[in-house]
Design a protein around this motif. Structure first.
Motif, PDB file in Angstrom:
ATOM      1  N   ILE A 149       0.847  -1.201   0.000  1.00 51.00           N
ATOM      2  CA  ILE A 149       0.000   0.000   0.000  1.00 51.00           C
ATOM      3  C   ILE A 149       0.879   1.246   0.000  1.00 51.00           C
ATOM      4  N   GLY A 150       1.965   1.184   0.763  1.00 50.53           N
ATOM      5  CA  GLY A 150       2.916   2.294   0.806  1.00 50.53           C
ATOM      6  C   GLY A 150       3.478   2.596  -0.572  1.00 50.53           C
ATOM      7  N   LEU A 151       3.801   1.547  -1.320  1.00 50.24           N
ATOM      8  CA  LEU A 151       4.335   1.735  -2.669  1.00 50.24           C
ATOM      9  C   LEU A 151       3.314   2.416  -3.571  1.00 50.24           C
ATOM     10  N   PHE A 152       2.042   2.024  -3.405  1.00 48.56           N
ATOM     11  CA  PHE A 152       0.993   2.653  -4.204  1.00 48.56           C
ATOM     12  C   PHE A 152       0.886   4.136  -3.879  1.00 48.56           C
ATOM     13  N   VAL A 153       0.938   4.468  -2.592  1.00 48.04           N
ATOM     14  CA  VAL A 153       0.861   5.869  -2.176  1.00 48.04           C
ATOM     15  C   VAL A 153       2.036   6.635  -2.769  1.00 48.04           C
ATOM     16  N   LEU A 154       3.218   6.023  -2.703  1.00 50.49           N
ATOM     17  CA  LEU A 154       4.416   6.656  -3.251  1.00 50.49           C
ATOM     18  C   LEU A 154       4.228   6.953  -4.739  1.00 50.49           C
ATOM     19  N   LEU A 155       3.656   5.969  -5.440  1.00 48.72           N
ATOM     20  CA  LEU A 155       3.434   6.135  -6.877  1.00 48.72           C
ATOM     21  C   LEU A 155       2.475   7.293  -7.131  1.00 48.72           C
ATOM     22  N   ALA A 156       1.410   7.359  -6.315  1.00 50.81           N
ATOM     23  CA  ALA A 156       0.429   8.440  -6.471  1.00 50.81           C
ATOM     24  C   ALA A 156       1.091   9.797  -6.251  1.00 50.81           C
ATOM     25  N   VAL A 157       1.961   9.864  -5.245  1.00 48.83           N
ATOM     26  CA  VAL A 157       2.651  11.130  -4.967  1.00 48.83           C
ATOM     27  C   VAL A 157       3.568  11.488  -6.129  1.00 48.83           C
ATOM     28  N   LEU A 158       4.330  10.504  -6.613  1.00 47.49           N
ATOM     29  CA  LEU A 158       5.265  10.758  -7.708  1.00 47.49           C
ATOM     30  C   LEU A 158       4.539  11.258  -8.947  1.00 47.49           C
ATOM     31  N   GLU A 159       3.336  10.720  -9.168  1.00 51.43           N
ATOM     32  CA  GLU A 159       2.577  11.143 -10.345  1.00 51.43           C
ATOM     33  C   GLU A 159       2.237  12.623 -10.292  1.00 51.43           C
TER      34      GLU A 159
ATOM     35  N   LYS B 112      -8.361   4.220 -22.906  1.00 46.84           N
ATOM     36  CA  LYS B 112      -7.061   3.849 -22.341  1.00 46.84           C
ATOM     37  C   LYS B 112      -6.961   4.400 -20.926  1.00 46.84           C
ATOM     38  N   PHE B 113      -5.906   4.013 -20.244  1.00 44.20           N
ATOM     39  CA  PHE B 113      -5.685   4.605 -18.918  1.00 44.20           C
ATOM     40  C   PHE B 113      -4.615   5.673 -19.037  1.00 44.20           C
ATOM     41  N   THR B 114      -4.658   6.650 -18.147  1.00 47.31           N
ATOM     42  CA  THR B 114      -3.622   7.677 -18.144  1.00 47.31           C
ATOM     43  C   THR B 114      -2.721   7.510 -16.929  1.00 47.31           C
ATOM     44  N   SER B 115      -3.336   7.160 -15.789  1.00 42.46           N
ATOM     45  CA  SER B 115      -2.547   7.045 -14.570  1.00 42.46           C
ATOM     46  C   SER B 115      -1.883   5.670 -14.503  1.00 42.46           C
ATOM     47  N   ALA B 116      -0.646   5.625 -14.001  1.00 45.91           N
ATOM     48  CA  ALA B 116       0.057   4.349 -13.829  1.00 45.91           C
ATOM     49  C   ALA B 116      -0.575   3.528 -12.717  1.00 45.91           C
ATOM     50  N   LEU B 117      -1.417   4.173 -11.913  1.00 42.69           N
ATOM     51  CA  LEU B 117      -2.045   3.445 -10.800  1.00 42.69           C
ATOM     52  C   LEU B 117      -3.001   2.369 -11.298  1.00 42.69           C
ATOM     53  N   VAL B 118      -3.625   2.617 -12.473  1.00 45.13           N
ATOM     54  CA  VAL B 118      -4.639   1.673 -12.962  1.00 45.13           C
ATOM     55  C   VAL B 118      -4.034   0.291 -13.263  1.00 45.13           C
ATOM     56  N   PRO B 119      -3.028   0.218 -14.147  1.00 45.96           N
ATOM     57  CA  PRO B 119      -2.475  -1.120 -14.408  1.00 45.96           C
ATOM     58  C   PRO B 119      -1.876  -1.746 -13.154  1.00 45.96           C
ATOM     59  N   CYS B 120      -1.274  -0.919 -12.289  1.00 44.45           N
ATOM     60  CA  CYS B 120      -0.687  -1.453 -11.059  1.00 44.45           C
ATOM     61  C   CYS B 120      -1.764  -2.070 -10.176  1.00 44.45           C
ATOM     62  N   ALA B 121      -2.900  -1.356 -10.041  1.00 42.53           N
ATOM     63  CA  ALA B 121      -3.959  -1.865  -9.168  1.00 42.53           C
ATOM     64  C   ALA B 121      -4.550  -3.146  -9.728  1.00 42.53           C
ATOM     65  N   VAL B 122      -4.822  -3.170 -11.046  1.00 41.71           N
ATOM     66  CA  VAL B 122      -5.403  -4.368 -11.652  1.00 41.71           C
ATOM     67  C   VAL B 122      -4.431  -5.538 -11.519  1.00 41.71           C
ATOM     68  N   ALA B 123      -3.148  -5.280 -11.830  1.00 42.95           N
ATOM     69  CA  ALA B 123      -2.153  -6.350 -11.739  1.00 42.95           C
ATOM     70  C   ALA B 123      -2.041  -6.854 -10.308  1.00 42.95           C
TER      71      ALA B 123
ATOM     72  N   PHE C  96      -2.263   0.019 -22.842  1.00 45.15           N
ATOM     73  CA  PHE C  96      -0.945   0.648 -22.735  1.00 45.15           C
ATOM     74  C   PHE C  96      -0.420   1.047 -24.103  1.00 45.15           C
ATOM     75  N   GLN C  97      -0.598   0.157 -25.077  1.00 44.11           N
ATOM     76  CA  GLN C  97      -0.039   0.419 -26.407  1.00 44.11           C
ATOM     77  C   GLN C  97      -0.876   1.384 -27.241  1.00 44.11           C
ATOM     78  N   THR C  98      -2.098   1.591 -26.831  1.00 44.24           N
ATOM     79  CA  THR C  98      -3.081   2.441 -27.509  1.00 44.24           C
ATOM     80  C   THR C  98      -3.532   1.906 -28.874  1.00 44.24           C
ATOM     81  N   THR C  99      -2.810   0.980 -29.446  1.00 47.02           N
ATOM     82  CA  THR C  99      -3.307   0.315 -30.655  1.00 47.02           C
ATOM     83  C   THR C  99      -3.044  -1.186 -30.519  1.00 47.02           C
ATOM     84  N   VAL C 100      -3.836  -1.978 -31.233  1.00 44.75           N
ATOM     85  CA  VAL C 100      -3.638  -3.426 -31.206  1.00 44.75           C
ATOM     86  C   VAL C 100      -3.527  -3.942 -32.622  1.00 44.75           C
ATOM     87  N   GLN C 101      -2.535  -4.763 -32.838  1.00 48.17           N
ATOM     88  CA  GLN C 101      -2.417  -5.422 -34.127  1.00 48.17           C
ATOM     89  C   GLN C 101      -1.936  -6.846 -33.866  1.00 48.17           C
ATOM     90  N   ALA C 102      -2.607  -7.827 -34.463  1.00 44.95           N
ATOM     91  CA  ALA C 102      -2.287  -9.227 -34.179  1.00 44.95           C
ATOM     92  C   ALA C 102      -0.828  -9.536 -34.471  1.00 44.95           C
TER      93      ALA C 102
END
Lengths: 376, 336
Positions: free
Chosen positions: A23-33, A177-188, A249-255
């Protein structure tokens, strides 16, 4: 017995500490953003690292914990990425995205959360179908068969006849798409937590039993095929979700991008982190992504020093040469990876620290004794 | 009949051209300790692997608690190459026969007594229905091509547990986890309830039962040790404990005393007797240590080159000339 209870209590305490650190790491990430430039490469690394961490852990569930050497990860990621993209492109954008296919045939959009979960479910469903023939194979044969299926999936998604759904070989884009790095981190983090819960449950123990000895596991009443299927589907489910995140993350998808090289990249992360270690996979994925996207970037650009001396070897592509050498060194000398099959937990760190302290003390007293003997 | 726990009927296992187990019929009664002995390569472990479903027998039937558990007949390519006996006993084509009656008819013919022979033949033909009924009583699937071939996990679930000749513990796991895995099979849970800890009561019960079992087996002080770090004798004990954790009615032990010294063997003998009483087990084992076999077995079956050559109580088997020949070899003088 009492000692055991005590140990359990202490273990629980350390688990809380672990959670607090995360949780501390997440808070740190939010602050850094809020204080750093949002375009800084650091955030790219965090986003991609988190996504790859999820992909690596899901692959580790299959390769490290169930002992099934599968190389189909890219295929399941592709299914996840496409499912997400296809169902979330806004209606008004479809005409421009599917311009060669008259706007496609799907004329509804799903909420983002639903689409992400659907991405996982679609990947798991494919795993279910592929599992029937493939999971009867063992070791290398399984790897080859899954690799083949992943390539087939890629080819099918590029098929012109399916263009009204998949846009053929063209890009899919303009989905949310997501803009904040918190989204992929939280889902992961959420997905990895679920995988951890699974690994530490009765089913996780059954998976590990299959990895250790199939014949003995079967003699203990574990239905091999059913449990392999479960592990395969769970792993694919999270690979699908990882694929959806990667699409964002990539904003486009191609097989075409989901080649077997992508699977190898993830396999590499699993090996570097340690086969059978979740925290190892997470750690390795951030390190790997940071090294390949950030720290080793300078190797790709020619450098001329102030006195006009051009540093030799530095040119486009040299990064990959250095990277390969680093990986070879890791595989040769640290074949068990960063963590082996251990987990990075405060409990283990503290215990390890205590042990080494004890050892150091013993060593010192030993030395003193020897010195005294010599003096006498 | 009712107290027969395991019954093998005409079991043949053929690998390519090699008949590893040939027409093996035997039975284990409830509460008995039965030993299967024989020289190296006699097919003992193959017989075990047939019972536990590791191999699918080429021909024959194995019943557990009076219910057919495994049933097969040579099919496909094997039909052509089959070298064992009773090729059609477990197919539609089966015609039950009475060897004794047939012998009597043949004897009468031999003696030239056509009248008696004809009478006997008529009686034999009349009894055909009866023979069919009897066959159905023994095997409810008789006169059909039904193949029953469950996987090993289903057989374990029925109540047959086994240990292995070369110890097969889960290497990377602790003593406690090794035993705990055996409880997975009977737990009422699915992957969702287990992952999200909705079936925590079941988990707790499994852990408590495992703890109790380890306590009974005097292994509790080793609970957090890695299974492979244990000395050899204890690894064997742990393997038996793990098998007991599946709640078996029949325990198959494949050379439990292999690699043990006389003292350890003695302890094992006592231990096997104890667990039989404590858990109401029937035990079927393969063993080479004759002192152990002779001391605790109620009955012994002797295999040689896949065939049953003798059976009976330890005294009978010990003095059987064929058994002595099989173990010591026959000298050329005697053969001449």
């Amino acid at each position: 017995m009492e000692q055991n209870m005590l140990r359990k209590k202490r273990s629980l305490k350390y688990t809380y500490i672990d959670c607090a650190i995360i949780i501390g790491l997440f808070v740190l990430l939010a602050v850094l953003e809020n204080i750093m430039m949002p375009t800084h490469i650091f955030f790219t690394v965090v986003k991609k690292g988190a996504i790859y961490a999820l992909l690596a852990v899901s692959m580790n569930l299959l390769n490290g914990f169930t002992g099934l050497f599968s190389l189909g990860q890219a295929g399941f990621m592709l299914i996840g990425a496409y499912t997400y993209a296809i169902f979330t492109i806004p209606l008004e954008m479809r005409e421009s995205v599917y311009m060669y296919y008259d706007g496609g045939i799907i004329n509804f959009t799903l909420p983002v959360v639903v689409a992400v979960i659907l991405a996982g479910i679609m990947a798991a469903a494919f795993a279910f179908l592929i599992g029937w023939p493939v999971l009867r194979l063992k070791s290398d044969y399984l790897a080859i068969a899954t690799l083949g299926f992943a390539e087939i999936i890629r080819a099918i998604f590029q098929w012109d006849k399916l263009g009204v759904i998949t846009n053929g070989a063209n890009l899919l884009r303009r989905y949310p798409k997501f803009t904040s790095a918190l989204v992929p981190c939280a889902v992961a983090a959420l997905c990895i937590a679920i995988i951890l819960l699974l690994i530490n449950s009765s089913y996780g123990r059954a998976f590990k039993a299959i990895r250790d000895d199939e014949i003995a596991a079967e003699a203990m009443g574990i239905n091999l095929f059913r449990h392999k299927q479960m592990s395969f589907m769970t792993s694919s489910f999270f690979a699908g979700i990882g694929g959806a995140l990667l699409a964002m993350f990539q904003t486009t998808v191609q097989a075409n991008a989901f080649k077997s090289a992508m699977t190898y990249e993830i396999l590499l992360i699993v090996v570097i982190g340690g086969i059978g270690s979740v925290s190892g996979s997470v750690l390795a994925s951030f390190l790997y992504i940071a090294a390949s996207e950030w720290w080793l970037r300078f190797l790709d650009s020619p450098m001329v020093l102030d006195n006009g001396f051009q540093v030799p070897l530095l040119r486009v592509g040299f990064r990959k040469v250095v990277f390969s050498v680093v990986i070879m060194i890791i595989v040769l000398f640290y074949s068990r990876g960063l963590m082996g099959d251990k987990e990075l937990r405060t409990e283990n760190v503290v215990n390890g620290f205590r042990k080494s302290k004890k050892k150091l003390r013993e060593w010192i007293s030993d030395r003193r004794k020897k010195n005294r003997e010599v003096a006498e | 009949m009712s107290d027969t726990i395991l019954r093998m009927d005409n079991v043949t296992m053929q690998f390519g051209g090699v008949v590893a187990v040939n027409d093996l019929s035997l039975q284990v009664n409830r509460g008995e300790i039965v030993a299967l002995i024989g020289p190296n390569g006699a097919g003992k472990t193959t017989a075990f692997n047939c019972i536990t479903g590791v191999y699918e027998p080429t021909n024959g039937m194995i019943s557990f608690n009076g219910q057919p558990m495994l049933r097969n007949h040579p099919a496909g390519k094997m039909k052509k190459f089959y070298a064992g006996a009773h090729a059609d006993k477990f197919t539609k084509a089966y015609v039950p026969q009475d060897e004794e009656a047939l012998a009597a008819i043949a004897a009468a013919r031999e003696a030239g007594d056509e009248l008696t022979a004809a009478n006997l033949q008529a009686a034999y033909d009349d009894a055909a229905e009866q023979r069919k009924e009897q066959a159905l009583l023994l095997d409810p699937h008789a006169f059909s091509d039904k193949v029953i071939a469950p996987t090993p996990d289903k057989i374990t679930k029925l109540g047959i547990a086994r240990t292995f000749q070369n110890i097969r513990l889960f290497k990377s796991q602790t003593v406690f986890d090794n035993v705990l895995i055996a409880k997975h099979m009977r737990a009422k849970q699915n992957i969702f309830t287990a992952t999200f800890r909705l079936s925590y009561k079941e988990e707790k019960r499994m852990r408590e039962e495992t703890e109790a079992l380890l306590e009974e087996q005097n292994l509790i002080h080793l609970r957090n040790e890695l299974a492979t770090s244990l000395p050899y004798g204890l690894q064997r004990r742990l393997e038996i404990a793990r098998a007991l954790a599946t709640d078996p009615q029949l325990l198959l032990l494949d050379e439990p005393a292999a690699g043990m010294n006389p003292q350890e063997t003695l302890e094992l003998t006592e231990f096997i007797g104890q667990i039989r009483k404590k858990y109401n087990l029937s035990i079927f084992m393969i063993e080479h240590h004759m002192d152990l076999v002779m001391e605790i077995s109620d009955r012994i079956y002797v295999l040689d080159f896949g065939r049953l050559i003798a059976s009976g109580t330890p005294d009978v088997v010990q003095n059987d000339q064929r058994v002595i020949d099989a173990y010591l070899g026959v000298s050329d003088d005697v053969e001449d």
